[in-house]
Design an enzyme around this catalytic site. Structure first.
Site, short mmCIF file in Angstrom:
data_model
loop_
_atom_site.label_atom_id
_atom_site.label_comp_id
_atom_site.label_asym_id
_atom_site.label_seq_id
_atom_site.Cartn_x
_atom_site.Cartn_y
_atom_site.Cartn_z
N LYS A 1 0.81 -1.24 0.00
CA LYS A 1 0.00 0.00 0.00
C LYS A 1 0.84 1.28 0.00
O LYS A 1 0.39 2.30 -0.52
CB LYS A 1 -0.94 0.02 1.21
CG LYS A 1 -2.08 -0.98 1.11
CD LYS A 1 -3.01 -0.83 2.30
CE LYS A 1 -4.16 -1.81 2.21
NZ LYS A 1 -5.17 -1.60 3.25
N ASP B 1 -10.32 2.62 2.12
CA ASP B 1 -10.54 1.98 3.43
C ASP B 1 -11.37 2.89 4.34
O ASP B 1 -12.38 2.47 4.91
CB ASP B 1 -9.21 1.72 4.15
CG ASP B 1 -8.51 0.46 3.64
OD1 ASP B 1 -9.21 -0.43 3.13
OD2 ASP B 1 -7.27 0.38 3.77
#
Ligand code: NDP
Length: 283
Positions: free
Chosen positions: A70, A106
């Site tokens: 990420k 997220d």
């Protein structure tokens, strides 16, 4: 004319074998009759650059990134959303004719799940347990949505204080770090309590975060990032004390729905995605 080429999407990670996102994205593609595929792809850290080059070479429409990619993926992208810039991590990439844009869904998945449940984030006081990747994304997105104060509780001071500093420096929201002491009280005036640690995840589903559940008040919102089991001990205990509970599946599905819309340009069939994932997890 026939059109056999599918639009490719998927996730790069390692380990990635048990990542459930394919279940909800494939269910959504099938429900709308779209010729899209979602592939779960093992990519080792040293191969990320090659894998990202293949996103362009094979005309993937988009890709999700999970552990450990990420952060490392950022220099390989052309553009970043505001949230992804502040969070410093990307979980979704959109490929527009070779131009790669990074987003972090997220936190947006989390705030969307709460908003759809009638929760207003603006002006709220929040307590977050944990200061890892999920907590970081949730805190930044809640701050960007106008939360007024965030208490960050973490057993390791370094990452806890760092996250509080990030929120104070990059957003209008006020944040403070609090060490995680035994039987920790939830401060008076807290509107939203979030478990952003993996405590309670199967097979450790008999565990719950160590807080004083008697300090949870009627009408408070409690949310868990853990999605397996769907009904965690944390939420069960918060519910007994009068909290309105939001499980981790809602966040995961909303995040998948945002990805779906970014890649297809269509509204996501959220109910279909939720049912597919809940069925998969509950067996
Ligand atoms: P990280 O490893 O980045 O962070 C984990 C955090 O939890 C750290 O703050 C860590 O504290 C804390 N923690 C872990 N174990 C304990 C423990 N036993 N006691 C106290 N604190 C603990 O993980 P992520 O933030 O990426 O993920 C956290 C969870 O969220 C995972 O279970 C993941 O599956 C879930 N998740 C769910 C999503 C959803 O859509 N529902 C989306 C993303 C993640 P310390 O700093 O002290 O180590």
């Amino acid at each position: 004319m026939a059109h056999y080429r599918a639009e490719l999407t998927g996730v790069f990670g390692d380990p990635v074998d048990d990542n459930p996102t394919c279940v909800l994205e494939e269910a959504a593609y099938a429900a709308l009759g779209l010729n899209y595929r979602y592939l779960t792809i093992k990519v080792l850290p040293e191969d990320l650059e090659t894998a990202m080059a293949s996103v362009r070479a094979m005309h993937f429409r988009g890709i999700n990134l999970t552990m450990p990619h990420k952060i490392k993926v950022i220099p390989m992208l052309d553009e970043l959303s505001e949230a992804a810039q502040i969070i410093g991590a990307v979980n979704t990439v959109v490929n527009d004719n070779g131009r790669l844009t990074g987003e972090n869904t997220d936190g947006k998945g989390f705030t969307t799940a709460l908003k759809n449940g009638g929760v207003k984030i603006s002006g709220t006081r929040i307590m977050v347990l944990g200061a890892g990747g999920a907590a970081r994304a949730i805190c930044v997105e809640c701050a960007l949505n106008g939360a007024s104060h965030i208490t960050i509780v973490n057993r390791t001071q370094g990452s806890g204080s760092e996250l509080a500093d990030l929120i104070n420096e990059k957003t209008e929201c006020k944040a403070e770090y609090v060490p995680w002491t035994e039987n920790l009280a939830v401060p008076e005036g807290t509107d939203i309590l979030i478990n952003a640690t993996p405590i309670g995840f199967t097979p450790a589903h008999m565990q719950r975060p160590d807080i004083d559940y008697d300090t949870i008040r009627e009408g408070m919102v409690a949310a868990d990032v853990v999605f397996d089991p769907v009904d965690t001990l944390f939420l069960e205990e918060c519910g007994k004390h009068g909290a309105r509970c939001f499980n981790g599946i809602g966040m995961l599905v909303q995040q998948g729905a945002l990805n779906f819309t970014m890649w297809t340009g269509k509204e996501a069939p959220v109910d279909v995605m939720y049912d597919a994932l809940a069925k998969e997890i509950q067996g």
